[in-house]
Design a protein around this motif. Structure first.
Motif, PDB file in Angstrom:
ATOM      1  N   GLU A 154       0.821  -1.213   0.000  1.00  6.77           N
ATOM      2  CA  GLU A 154       0.000   0.000   0.000  1.00  6.77           C
ATOM      3  C   GLU A 154       0.856   1.266   0.000  1.00  6.77           C
ATOM      4  O   GLU A 154       0.465   2.280  -0.574  1.00  6.77           O
ATOM      5  CB  GLU A 154      -0.992   0.012   1.169  1.00  6.77           C
ATOM      6  CG  GLU A 154      -2.157  -0.938   0.965  1.00  6.77           C
ATOM      7  CD  GLU A 154      -2.974  -0.629  -0.297  1.00  6.77           C
ATOM      8  OE1 GLU A 154      -3.329   0.541  -0.521  1.00  6.77           O
ATOM      9  OE2 GLU A 154      -3.265  -1.576  -1.050  1.00  6.77           O
ATOM     10  N   GLU A 155       2.030   1.203   0.622  1.00  9.92           N
ATOM     11  CA  GLU A 155       2.945   2.351   0.594  1.00  9.92           C
ATOM     12  C   GLU A 155       3.500   2.549  -0.823  1.00  9.92           C
ATOM     13  O   GLU A 155       3.621   3.679  -1.311  1.00  9.92           O
ATOM     14  CB  GLU A 155       4.078   2.172   1.602  1.00  9.92           C
ATOM     15  CG  GLU A 155       4.998   3.376   1.673  1.00  9.92           C
ATOM     16  CD  GLU A 155       6.104   3.220   2.697  1.00  9.92           C
ATOM     17  OE1 GLU A 155       7.168   3.845   2.496  1.00  9.92           O
ATOM     18  OE2 GLU A 155       5.928   2.477   3.691  1.00  9.92           O
ATOM     19  N   TYR A 157       1.962   1.706  -3.523  1.00 11.41           N
ATOM     20  CA  TYR A 157       0.818   2.258  -4.273  1.00 11.41           C
ATOM     21  C   TYR A 157       0.705   3.770  -4.041  1.00 11.41           C
ATOM     22  O   TYR A 157       0.523   4.538  -4.981  1.00 11.41           O
ATOM     23  CB  TYR A 157      -0.472   1.533  -3.873  1.00 11.41           C
ATOM     24  CG  TYR A 157      -1.706   2.146  -4.461  1.00 11.41           C
ATOM     25  CD1 TYR A 157      -1.975   2.055  -5.828  1.00 11.41           C
ATOM     26  CD2 TYR A 157      -2.611   2.840  -3.657  1.00 11.41           C
ATOM     27  CE1 TYR A 157      -3.114   2.642  -6.375  1.00 11.41           C
ATOM     28  CE2 TYR A 157      -3.744   3.421  -4.201  1.00 11.41           C
ATOM     29  CZ  TYR A 157      -3.988   3.314  -5.553  1.00 11.41           C
ATOM     30  OH  TYR A 157      -5.112   3.895  -6.092  1.00 11.41           O
ATOM     31  N   ARG A 158       0.862   4.202  -2.796  1.00  6.18           N
ATOM     32  CA  ARG A 158       0.818   5.647  -2.496  1.00  6.18           C
ATOM     33  C   ARG A 158       1.960   6.394  -3.200  1.00  6.18           C
ATOM     34  O   ARG A 158       1.780   7.526  -3.632  1.00  6.18           O
ATOM     35  CB  ARG A 158       0.872   5.892  -0.979  1.00  6.18           C
ATOM     36  CG  ARG A 158      -0.468   5.685  -0.289  1.00  6.18           C
ATOM     37  CD  ARG A 158      -0.473   6.202   1.143  1.00  6.18           C
ATOM     38  NE  ARG A 158       0.484   5.526   2.018  1.00  6.18           N
ATOM     39  CZ  ARG A 158       0.285   4.339   2.573  1.00  6.18           C
ATOM     40  NH1 ARG A 158      -0.821   3.679   2.354  1.00  6.18           N
ATOM     41  NH2 ARG A 158       1.198   3.812   3.369  1.00  6.18           N
ATOM     42  N   MET A 159       3.115   5.761  -3.303  1.00  7.10           N
ATOM     43  CA  MET A 159       4.243   6.395  -3.989  1.00  7.10           C
ATOM     44  C   MET A 159       3.937   6.598  -5.474  1.00  7.10           C
ATOM     45  O   MET A 159       4.389   7.560  -6.086  1.00  7.10           O
ATOM     46  CB  MET A 159       5.524   5.569  -3.812  1.00  7.10           C
ATOM     47  CG  MET A 159       6.071   5.585  -2.402  1.00  7.10           C
ATOM     48  SD  MET A 159       7.494   4.478  -2.193  1.00  7.10           S
ATOM     49  CE  MET A 159       8.758   5.394  -3.089  1.00  7.10           C
ATOM     50  N   THR A 161       0.729   6.987  -6.660  1.00  4.83           N
ATOM     51  CA  THR A 161      -0.339   7.989  -6.768  1.00  4.83           C
ATOM     52  C   THR A 161       0.127   9.391  -6.391  1.00  4.83           C
ATOM     53  O   THR A 161      -0.439  10.376  -6.878  1.00  4.83           O
ATOM     54  CB  THR A 161      -1.578   7.601  -5.932  1.00  4.83           C
ATOM     55  OG1 THR A 161      -1.212   7.475  -4.558  1.00  4.83           O
ATOM     56  CG2 THR A 161      -2.177   6.293  -6.437  1.00  4.83           C
ATOM     57  N   ASP A 162       1.175   9.504  -5.549  1.00  2.61           N
ATOM     58  CA  ASP A 162       1.660  10.855  -5.211  1.00  2.61           C
ATOM     59  C   ASP A 162       2.797  11.323  -6.125  1.00  2.61           C
ATOM     60  O   ASP A 162       3.341  12.404  -5.949  1.00  2.61           O
ATOM     61  CB  ASP A 162       2.046  10.962  -3.731  1.00  2.61           C
ATOM     62  CG  ASP A 162       3.354  10.263  -3.352  1.00  2.61           C
ATOM     63  OD1 ASP A 162       4.144   9.863  -4.249  1.00  2.61           O
ATOM     64  OD2 ASP A 162       3.593  10.108  -2.134  1.00  2.61           O
ATOM     65  N   SER A 164       5.818   9.956  -6.523  1.00  2.00           N
ATOM     66  CA  SER A 164       7.184   9.635  -6.089  1.00  2.00           C
ATOM     67  C   SER A 164       7.810   8.573  -6.980  1.00  2.00           C
ATOM     68  O   SER A 164       9.026   8.528  -7.145  1.00  2.00           O
ATOM     69  CB  SER A 164       7.192   9.123  -4.646  1.00  2.00           C
ATOM     70  OG  SER A 164       6.661  10.079  -3.765  1.00  2.00           O
ATOM     71  N   ARG A 178      -2.866  -3.572  -7.850  1.00  4.15           N
ATOM     72  CA  ARG A 178      -3.900  -2.902  -7.042  1.00  4.15           C
ATOM     73  C   ARG A 178      -5.298  -3.261  -7.557  1.00  4.15           C
ATOM     74  O   ARG A 178      -6.201  -3.557  -6.777  1.00  4.15           O
ATOM     75  CB  ARG A 178      -3.660  -1.392  -7.085  1.00  4.15           C
ATOM     76  CG  ARG A 178      -4.703  -0.580  -6.395  1.00  4.15           C
ATOM     77  CD  ARG A 178      -4.600  -0.637  -4.900  1.00  4.15           C
ATOM     78  NE  ARG A 178      -5.462   0.428  -4.408  1.00  4.15           N
ATOM     79  CZ  ARG A 178      -5.764   0.632  -3.166  1.00  4.15           C
ATOM     80  NH1 ARG A 178      -5.244  -0.126  -2.234  1.00  4.15           N
ATOM     81  NH2 ARG A 178      -6.553   1.603  -2.814  1.00  4.15           N
TER      82      ARG A 178
END
Length: 186
Positions: A154-155, A157-159, A161-162, A164, A178
């Protein structure tokens, strides 16, 4: 009127302008789809691009950090590399995973096939999901100065979407997994 799948480009001539062990560059003199003369450059890749998304039983994945010369910046990515054309992409994936992370997987699933930069190159990429992971010793190539980090999926995935993570293979792999998780296909 051409059928949409017929090639509307006419090649008048071609000239190899660069070649090394990884890529070749050909310049074509063409008649473009509107009937006008022009040029087109095509990068031919001598390897299949390979991406491996390792996922352990606790839903952690492994990212590889390295400085990317063409971008002049640092990049976080899934383990990836190339396999010579005509060789088994899965064998190449197993080699890349072991080289970069020291991991071996007991289960392999092809996640995605895609073309990278298809406006200028013929590069094909195959992405695999690697499960049932066991840790061994990493064997990086001498051109690689890698940092490996194990993080919750999930981290990662956040990287994506943000912003990074910008590497196309990594973005595609993480978004594909995902969707599989959301659709209970894992």
């Amino acid at each position: 009127m051409h059928h949409p799948e017929e090639n509307p480009w006419q090649i008048v001539s071609e000239k190899d302008v660069y070649d090394n062990q990884w890529i070749g560059l050909t310049e074509y003199q063409v008649i473009n789809p509107s009937g006008n003369p022009g040029i087109y450059g095509k990068v031919r890749f001598k390897n299949t691009a390979i991406g491996v998304l390792p996922l352990d039983e606790e839903m952690n994945t492994y990212l590889v950090g390295q400085y990317r010369f063409p971008l002049s910046q640092y990049s976080w990515e899934i383990p990836e590399g190339g396999g010579p054309l005509g060789t088994s992409p899965l064998d190449s994936a197993k080699r890349e995973l072991l080289e970069e992370t020291g991991l071996k997987a007991g289960s392999w699933t092809e996640l995605q096939r895609m073309h990278l930069s298809n406006s200028v190159s013929d590069e094909l990429c195959i992405i695999y999901l690697a499960r049932e992971l066991k840790q061994f010793e990493a064997e990086p190539e001498d051109t690689e100065q890698l940092v490996i980090k194990k993080i919750p999926f999930e981290e990662a995935y956040r990287m994506v979407t943000d912003g990074s993570i910008t590497d196309a293979i990594t973005v595609a792999a993480i978004l594909r997994l995902r969707v599989m998780i959301l659709e209970n296909e894992l």
